[in-house]
Design a protein around this motif. Structure first.
Motif, mmCIF file in Angstrom:
data_model
loop_
_atom_site.group_PDB
_atom_site.id
_atom_site.type_symbol
_atom_site.label_atom_id
_atom_site.label_comp_id
_atom_site.label_asym_id
_atom_site.label_seq_id
_atom_site.Cartn_x
_atom_site.Cartn_y
_atom_site.Cartn_z
ATOM 1 N N TRP A 51 0.829 -1.205 0.000
ATOM 2 C CA TRP A 51 0.000 0.000 0.000
ATOM 3 C C TRP A 51 0.867 1.259 0.000
ATOM 4 O O TRP A 51 1.986 1.263 0.512
ATOM 5 C CB TRP A 51 -0.864 0.066 1.257
ATOM 6 C CG TRP A 51 -2.005 -0.897 1.312
ATOM 7 C CD1 TRP A 51 -2.424 -1.749 0.339
ATOM 8 C CD2 TRP A 51 -2.875 -1.100 2.426
ATOM 9 N NE1 TRP A 51 -3.509 -2.465 0.762
ATOM 10 C CE2 TRP A 51 -3.810 -2.088 2.038
ATOM 11 C CE3 TRP A 51 -2.969 -0.543 3.694
ATOM 12 C CZ2 TRP A 51 -4.820 -2.529 2.892
ATOM 13 C CZ3 TRP A 51 -3.972 -0.984 4.547
ATOM 14 C CH2 TRP A 51 -4.883 -1.950 4.144
ATOM 15 N N GLY A 52 0.299 2.343 -0.518
ATOM 16 C CA GLY A 52 0.930 3.647 -0.400
ATOM 17 C C GLY A 52 0.874 4.127 1.041
ATOM 18 O O GLY A 52 -0.010 3.728 1.818
ATOM 19 N N ALA A 53 1.808 4.996 1.402
ATOM 20 C CA ALA A 53 1.903 5.457 2.790
ATOM 21 C C ALA A 53 0.663 6.214 3.246
ATOM 22 O O ALA A 53 0.413 6.338 4.446
ATOM 23 C CB ALA A 53 3.138 6.335 2.964
ATOM 24 N N ASP A 54 -0.146 6.715 2.290
ATOM 25 C CA ASP A 54 -1.351 7.441 2.671
ATOM 26 C C ASP A 54 -2.400 6.528 3.292
ATOM 27 O O ASP A 54 -3.408 7.007 3.820
ATOM 28 C CB ASP A 54 -1.939 8.189 1.461
ATOM 29 C CG ASP A 54 -2.224 7.265 0.282
ATOM 30 O OD1 ASP A 54 -1.606 6.189 0.197
ATOM 31 O OD2 ASP A 54 -3.061 7.635 -0.564
ATOM 32 N N HIS A 55 -2.188 5.216 3.257
ATOM 33 C CA HIS A 55 -3.110 4.268 3.885
ATOM 34 C C HIS A 55 -2.692 3.914 5.313
ATOM 35 O O HIS A 55 -3.243 2.988 5.903
ATOM 36 C CB HIS A 55 -3.188 2.975 3.063
ATOM 37 C CG HIS A 55 -3.891 3.131 1.749
ATOM 38 N ND1 HIS A 55 -3.300 3.701 0.650
ATOM 39 C CD2 HIS A 55 -5.150 2.802 1.368
ATOM 40 C CE1 HIS A 55 -4.153 3.703 -0.356
ATOM 41 N NE2 HIS A 55 -5.281 3.165 0.047
ATOM 42 N N HIS A 56 -1.740 4.656 5.849
ATOM 43 C CA HIS A 56 -1.187 4.317 7.155
ATOM 44 C C HIS A 56 -2.276 4.167 8.225
ATOM 45 O O HIS A 56 -2.232 3.252 9.055
ATOM 46 C CB HIS A 56 -0.173 5.390 7.582
ATOM 47 C CG HIS A 56 0.451 5.126 8.918
ATOM 48 N ND1 HIS A 56 -0.087 5.608 10.103
ATOM 49 C CD2 HIS A 56 1.551 4.418 9.271
ATOM 50 C CE1 HIS A 56 0.653 5.208 11.116
ATOM 51 N NE2 HIS A 56 1.651 4.494 10.638
ATOM 52 N N GLY A 57 -3.250 5.060 8.223
ATOM 53 C CA GLY A 57 -4.281 5.030 9.258
ATOM 54 C C GLY A 57 -5.205 3.832 9.174
ATOM 55 O O GLY A 57 -5.980 3.578 10.112
#
Length: 573
Positions: free
Chosen positions: A350-356
């Motif tokens: 996944w891209g880091a923007d999916h961290h949450g």
């Protein structure tokens, strides 16, 4: 642990150390102590050997003996000759181990015999693993960031397969939900504009020029058949055809990039009964959560009680209007992966923007499958394109995102893949467009591929003179630069295992540069000498055949590295 049960050369040497320690215990020169795992490592300084063991230092406390005494006891039982030379003990308690020259020479023949399977291992023991990567919403073309995810996921899958896992690559098509609704509305607005209607794209719609291109394709294929009466909603076909066109484009982009999948999985299929009449994956997952007491109804919505599973807060799975959330789809999707398709391990890139979203998906997966610890979520950071030292922010074709197609067109798929792999996924990366197209050794892609082409050219030139590697006696290869090249090749299996256990494919990219450097050093050693016998092809037929075997083995090894990274191995440059 038996030597024959090991998978890499490091394991094989480690097994020899373990057997020597156990022999010392049986002989009474060591007390009966438990041995740790990972008994050897590669020393930083090659002068200390090919491997080193710090076991004496680690056993000193439990054995209540000085480390050097422990080292002497273990070294006395190490079988020098077949694989390793005589061990060397170094203060404060290391055992340094060098591979025997004849063993290194013999590995050349093994590499040639194994060919495209060289460095394959048995770490995975056939365990079924799914790697899901890219999975961008089917609402537009892939961008540069998606390309990084593709390179990471594809290379990781290749390394896992080489390490003995049964791997399946999957693209999850998010073809349900509000984003695809907005996509369909935008496409229909553009389609109407193609037929002269004065309509605007919806608020929050997709303004890119690619939507105009899609509408043009619809008009060319369907004419005005898909037009509804003014003000009326469009036929569902507009949505279906639009998503199909985008997915077709994404497939083409990834194929050009060198990436293919075993399965393209539709999100909507999660809500459909299976072919044998069983409940949909979504219904089955919700039923399990309800049965196990993980759901609660509050404020008219259905919540996963994630706080009971270690999360900071609960999460909505079904909205008050009855529509499932994306989180609900993800839970059902992972229920399908682990329970219905029986994967033993699942890796999502996944891209880091999916961290949450990471911790709640882990909690949801554990709640519905009991296999949350078998789910691994690998996040990769953003990519910044640089040209002339300046950041490139806008597409040349419309001012929006820079597409993966544009990047591949400018630098080629090999350079794009390699540069994406150079940094750890957790590191942000600057992609130097100028460097990626340079035809010089400054460009690591050129440097590695040129080494492969150079190896191929030596074999071709020899063949033109009637020389072949067949029958070459590798025992004739005793020069340090010859054996150093073989030693570097023998690291590949360990690098593959490292990638398969850490999920860090950048190790392959760095190893590729190191192997190319080793070959260039081997080749330069000949060119720097005036002796006519100090080159691959000489008047000495036997020595030439032996060196051609080494060149062939190096070509196989470097080609394997390039293949694992999804790159081409050119025969000429």
């Amino acid at each position: 642990m038996s030597v024959t049960e090991t998978t890499t050369l490091r394991d094989r040497v480690g097994a020899l150390v373990a057997e020597a320690a156990e022999a010392a215990i049986r002989a009474g020169s060591l007390p009966d102590v438990a041995l740790p795992d990972d008994l050897v490592e590669r020393p930083r300084d090659p002068a200390n050997g090919d491997y080193a063991s710090s076991l004496p230092l680690r056993l000193a406390r439990s054995a209540m003996m000085p480390p050097l005494a422990i080292a002497e006891a273990i070294a006395g039982h190490l079988p020098a000759g077949e694989v390793i030379d005589e061990p060397r003990i170094a203060p404060p308690g290391f055992i340094n181990l060098s591979l025997a020259e004849h063993f290194v020479q013999g590995e050349i023949d093994r590499i040639i015999e194994q060919g495209p399977t060289f460095a394959d291992g048995a770490l995975g023991q056939g365990k079924r693993v799914q790697v899901e990567f890219v999975s961008a919403n089917p609402t537009g073309p892939l961008h540069v960031g998606n390309g990084r995810g593709a390179a990471i996921g594809d290379t990781l899958a290749s390394a896992l397969s080489a390490a003995g896992y049964e791997v399946e690559r999957e693209y999850y098509v998010n073809d349900a939900g509000t984003q695809t609704d907005v996509f369909a509305e935008t496409l229909y607005a553009r389609y109407q504009q193609q037929h002269g209607r004065d309509v605007s794209i919806p608020e929050g719609g997709y303004p890119g020029e690619y939507m105009v291109d899609l509408a043009t394709q619809l008009r060319e294929r369907e004419g005005d058949r898909l037009l509804a009466e003014p003000g009326e909603p469009p036929s569902p076909e507009v949505r279906e055809m639009g998503i199909a066109l985008i997915v077709e484009h994404i497939r083409g982009t990834l194929a050009t990039f060198g990436t293919t999948y075993d399965r393209w999985f539709s999100e909507r299929s999660l809500y459909e009964p299976s072919a044998d009449g069983a409940a949909s994956a979504y219904d089955a997952a919700i039923a399990i959560l309800r049965e196990n007491g993980h759901l609660a109804e509050r404020e008219g919505a259905l919540w996963l009680t994630s706080s009971d599973l270690g999360e900071d807060k609960d999460n909505v799975v079904v909205r008050s209007d009855g529509r499932p959330t994306y989180f609900a789809s993800d839970i059902a999707y992972h229920y399908d992966k682990f329970v219905r398709r029986d994967f033993e391990q699942v890796i999502n890139i996944w891209g880091a923007d999916h961290h949450g979203h990471v911790s709640r998906l882990e909690a949801g997966t554990e709640a519905v499958t009991g296999k949350g610890d078998a789910l691994h979520l690998l996040l990769y950071q953003l990519v910044t394109l640089k040209r002339g030292g300046e950041t490139v922010r806008l597409s040349k074709r419309g001012g929006e995102i820079i597409t993966l197609d544009e990047l591949v067109e400018e630098v080629g798929p090999d350079a794009a893949r390699f540069f994406f792999l150079l940094r750890a996924p957790s590191s942000q990366m600057d992609f130097d467009l100028d460097l990626a197209v340079k035809q010089s050794n400054e460009n690591p892609v050129y440097y590695i591929q040129y080494a492969h082409a150079r190896l191929a050219s030596i074999l071709d030139r020899a063949a033109g003179e009637g020389r072949t590697p067949e029958g070459g006696d590798v025992a004739l290869l005793t020069a340090p630069h010859e054996l150093a090249l073989v030693r570097e090749m023998l690291r590949l299996a360990e690098v593959i295992e490292l990638v398969a256990t850490t999920y860090e494919p950048q190790h392959l990219a760095h190893y590729g540069m190191e192997l190319a450097t080793s070959f260039h050093a081997f080749n330069d050693a000949f060119r720097q000498q005036g002796d006519p016998n100090l080159k691959v092809i000489t008047d000495d037929a036997a020595l030439t055949a032996a060196r051609l075997r080494l060149v062939l083995a190096a070509k196989i090894a470097l080609g394997r590295v390039l293949d694992l990274m999804g790159m081409t191995a050119p025969e000429r440059m």
